[in-house]
Every structure is written in C-alpha cells, then in structure tokens.
Design a protein around this motif. Structure first.
Motif: not given
Ligand code: UDP
Length: 425
Positions: A48-50, A231-234, A261-265, A299-304, A319-321, A323-325, A327-329
């Motif tokens: 997550g973004g925090v 790239i986003s949480r599911f 679609l990439v989504g970390s837990m 992980h981070d390098r793969e997301v990059n 809804r999106e507080g 949206g760091l994704t 910014t990253e894009g």
């Molecule tokens: N992220 C990641 N891997 C994933 C999904 C998300 O590293 O599979 C990262 C993404 O690159 C971003 C952050 O998690 O840095 C998500 O922040 P965002 O503000 O977009 O959403 P949040 O999850 O805080 O609602």
C-alpha cells in the motif's frame, strides 16, 4: 507495537532530480528542528501507499538530524476486518460498524496505546486503524496529528459519525486533498499534503532496458506486443474487473494487446484474497492476461520494470485517496488512464499527460487511442514526468512535513510555506 527499521537517506542525493533550490530550502527548514523527535504509527509495514511514502520520509528526516521512528500497531484478524470495513465505509460504502466491532476496534487500540509516548516531540498517526490512540493515551505531552490517506469525499455518515470523536481528539490533521476535510471537523491545525514517491527507490529508479526485458521474459510477457498494466491491491475500489472488461473492448480492435494486473497482498487487507480469486475468474482462460502477485516474485524492481515496459498504465479506480501508482506511472514517462476520482485528477491532467475516465467504455476508448498514437502517447508521458517532478517527489513531502512540524511546535520557519499547505492553524 513493532518498530520498522528504516535506512537513513541524505537529501543531497535528490538534488539532481528535485533541484538544488528544494534541497536548500529543506536544509534551512530542518535546522531549527534538529534533535526534536518524531514518531509515525500506521497499521502495516508491507503493501500500500502509506508504506511507500513512510520509508523515504522517515529516512530523510533522520538524515536531517531529526530522529524519527516508525512503529506499526499490532492487531488481530478480527480487528483488521473491522478496520477494512471502516476504510470502505469512510470511502462511501454502505456498511455498518456495530457495537461488537466498535469494541474490538477500541480494545486493540487500547492495547497499543501502552507505549512511551513522552519520548517524542511530535506524534503522527496514519489512517483509521490506529486513530483511536490519541483519545486513549491519557495526558499528552506532544502535539498529535492524524494523517488520513483515504478518499473522504463522500463518507458513509454513520461510519464518519463513529470515528469522528476519535479524530476530534487530535491537535491537527493532514489530508491528501482539501475536498476530504469534513465540515464538522474543527481542529486547530489542518494541512493538505498530497503523497509522493521516492525517485531513488528500487521501484522508481532508472532501469537499463536489458533489466526491463529480463523481467518481461521471466514472466512470459511478449515485449513485441502492446502491453497495458494496472498495478493495485485486489480491491473492489481499484476495479480490476472493470480493467479486464476494458481490455476486452480494446482487444476487439487491437488483437495483440496484453493485459498485466499486478497486485500485492497488504497485511492489513483481509479482502485481498477474495478479490484476487474473482479477478482470476474474470480473466478466465485468456493467455494474454497476466495476473501476478508478490507471491510470484513480483517486488519493487519488477513493478518498476512492468511500469516502464507498459504502453499505457491504467488506474481505473472508483475511489482513490491519491493513487501512487498513477504517480509512479507518470514518473516513468508513461501516459496514464485513470478513474476520475479522489487524488487521480490532481495528477492526470486530462489530455495532457493521460486521460480521466468514468466508465469501462471510456477507459477502453482512451487506452485504444493511446496505443494507436504512440508519438502523442510518448509526449504525454514526458509531460507526466515533469508534473511529478514538480509536485509529487519525496522532497516536496519532506518540505511540507518540516513546515507542519514547525507550525505544530510553534517554531517560526525560515522559509514561507507552500500556498495551500495549511487550511487551518
Ligand atoms: N504495489 C506494489 N505491488 C503490487 C501492488 C501495489 O508494489 O502488487 C504498490 C504500488 O506500486 C504503490 C502502492 O503499492 O506504490 C499502492 O499505492 P496506492 O496509493 O496506489 O494505493 P493504496 O494501496 O494505498 O490504496
């Protein structure tokens, strides 16, 4: 609570990206604050973004001689179910926090409140999970600030009414956007601080083309065919199902297109698995849809690398507080198609560095246009990178925090605050 170890960072390393002037302002702002102690508390050290913004912020503060710690509250599964419901409610969902849930929430916060808070000169608490701490710790020595990262534009009134007294106990609050500030919240200090990305992190640093290609190859993605990525949480608010629907419309016109679609837990997101399964079901047997998670070694390098390899980045949030994704894009010079909601319009200037959309059809249409107009797409991407450089790098966030710290501690800063930083105080 558990402490997160954060490597110290030096602000000078950011001069070539953020500019010498920003680094000088930061140094000047930090001088009168040297030696003062700060603590950040949130609910997870992973996902997550925090988490993204706390690493550089805490690391840079320490590098400036302002001892700053980051602690994570400890909770139970039942607690995280309550806080996820609260999160959804605060973003407008039709949910309720019943008395049993309220009790679980309070209990966990109470257990975490037993901590030596008096060691700090400033306490910053992030998001709803630990929000009750301020009212449970008893007498407080330092100013306490609540930072809200979520989209509070249309909260469920009952959920807001439940959490409001907890928030009202703070000395100040930080929101990502002015429109998130609730009218019935009158605190002495209110700051508007949009989040930021660390351009030097593994997720955002420049990569060699060979590194990008190696990552694509590892996951079987064809680099000679168009690639669109979210790239986003599911999470229902991130609308991965809508992204798949939009991809299918694009595919009618551009059969070679691939969707990633990439989504970390995140550890504080119990809904993740359910929504991951639903996403897989919607993707079905289509071999051009890649659904990957951290468990696949992303992980981070793969997301990059994925962001750099994509022709279009999508963030079709409902809804999106912030949206760091997005910014990253943008930072990677990619045009972004994003939902017209929350913090996304702050970043995507419609038609300039991407497109704002409010439906599956619009998302598909804009994505298709970008794939069919690569020159315009790359110009948009270049503009996006500059927009991020100006507004959304860690150095801006750091500067805002130093200003906030000075104001909370009633120290006159040697630099004028950015316009719009303080709504109150
Ligand atoms: N992220 C990641 N891997 C994933 C999904 C998300 O590293 O599979 C990262 C993404 O690159 C971003 C952050 O998690 O840095 C998500 O922040 P965002 O503000 O977009 O959403 P949040 O999850 O805080 O609602």
């Amino acid at each position: 609570m558990k402490q997160v170890t954060v490597p110290t960072l030096q602000v000078e390393a950011y001069a070539s990206l953020a500019g010498e002037a920003a680094v000088e302002r930061i140094r000047a702002l930090a001088r009168p604050l040297e030696g003062l102690r700060v603590v950040h508390v949130n609910a997870t050290a992973y996902g997550g973004g925090v988490v993204e913004l706390l690493y550089p912020l805490v690391g840079l503060m320490n590098g400036l001689g302002i001892p700053t710690e980051w602690w994570v509250l400890e909770g139970t599964d039942a607690f995280f179910n309550v806080t996820k419901t609260a999160h959804n409610g605060l973003q407008g969902a039709d949910v309720a926090i019943d008395p049993a849930m309220q009790a679980i929430y309070r209990e966990v916060n109470l257990a975490n409140s037993r901590f030596d808070w008096d060691r700090y000169d400033l306490v910053i608490i992030h998001d709803p999970q630990p929000a009750a701490l301020a009212s449970l710790v008893g007498e407080r020595k330092a100013p306490w600030i609540w930072r809200c990262h979520i989209d509070l534009s249309t909260p469920n009134p009952d959920v807001w009414a439940w959490i409001r007294p907890y928030v009202a106990a703070y000395d100040g609050a930080i929101f990502s956007l002015a429109q998130y500030v609730q009218r019935d919240l009158t605190l002495p200090l209110i700051a508007i601080i949009p989040p930021s990305i660390n351009p030097l992190s593994e997720k955002n640093r420049d990569l060699e083309p060979a590194e990008v290609e190696a990552v694509l190859e590892r996951f079987g993605i064809d680099r000679n065919r168009p690639l669109i990525t979210q790239i986003s949480r599911f999470d229902p608010w991130k609308d991965p199902l809508g992204v798949i629907d939009a991809y299918r419309l694009v595919k009618e016109a551009i059969p070679g297109v691939q969707l990633l679609l990439v989504g970390s837990m995140a550890t504080d997101d119990p809904e993740g698995w359910t929504f991951y399964d639903r996403t897989l079901r919607r993707a079905g047997e289509d071999g051009d849809i890649f659904v990957l998670a951290n468990l696949h070694g992303v992980h981070d390098r793969e997301v990059n690398a994925f962001q750099r390899a994509s022709d279009v980045i999508i963030q079709k949030s409902l809804r999106e507080g912030f949206g760091l994704t997005v910014t990253e894009g943008l930072w990677k010079g990619r045009p972004v198609v994003g939902g017209e909601t929350g913090g996304i319009p702050l970043q995507i200037q419609d038609g300039q560095n991407g497109f704002l959309v409010d439906s599956v059809e619009a998302c598909a249409e804009r994505t298709r246009w970008l794939l069919e107009h690569p020159d315009e797409a790359s110009q948009m991407g270049a503009r996006g990178r500059e927009h991020v450089r100006e507004h959304f790098l860690s150095t801006r966030e750091l500067e805002d925090h130093l200003q906030l710290m000075a104001r909370a501690l009633k120290i006159t800063p040697p630099v004028t605050p950015r316009e719009g930083l303080f709504l109150a105080g």
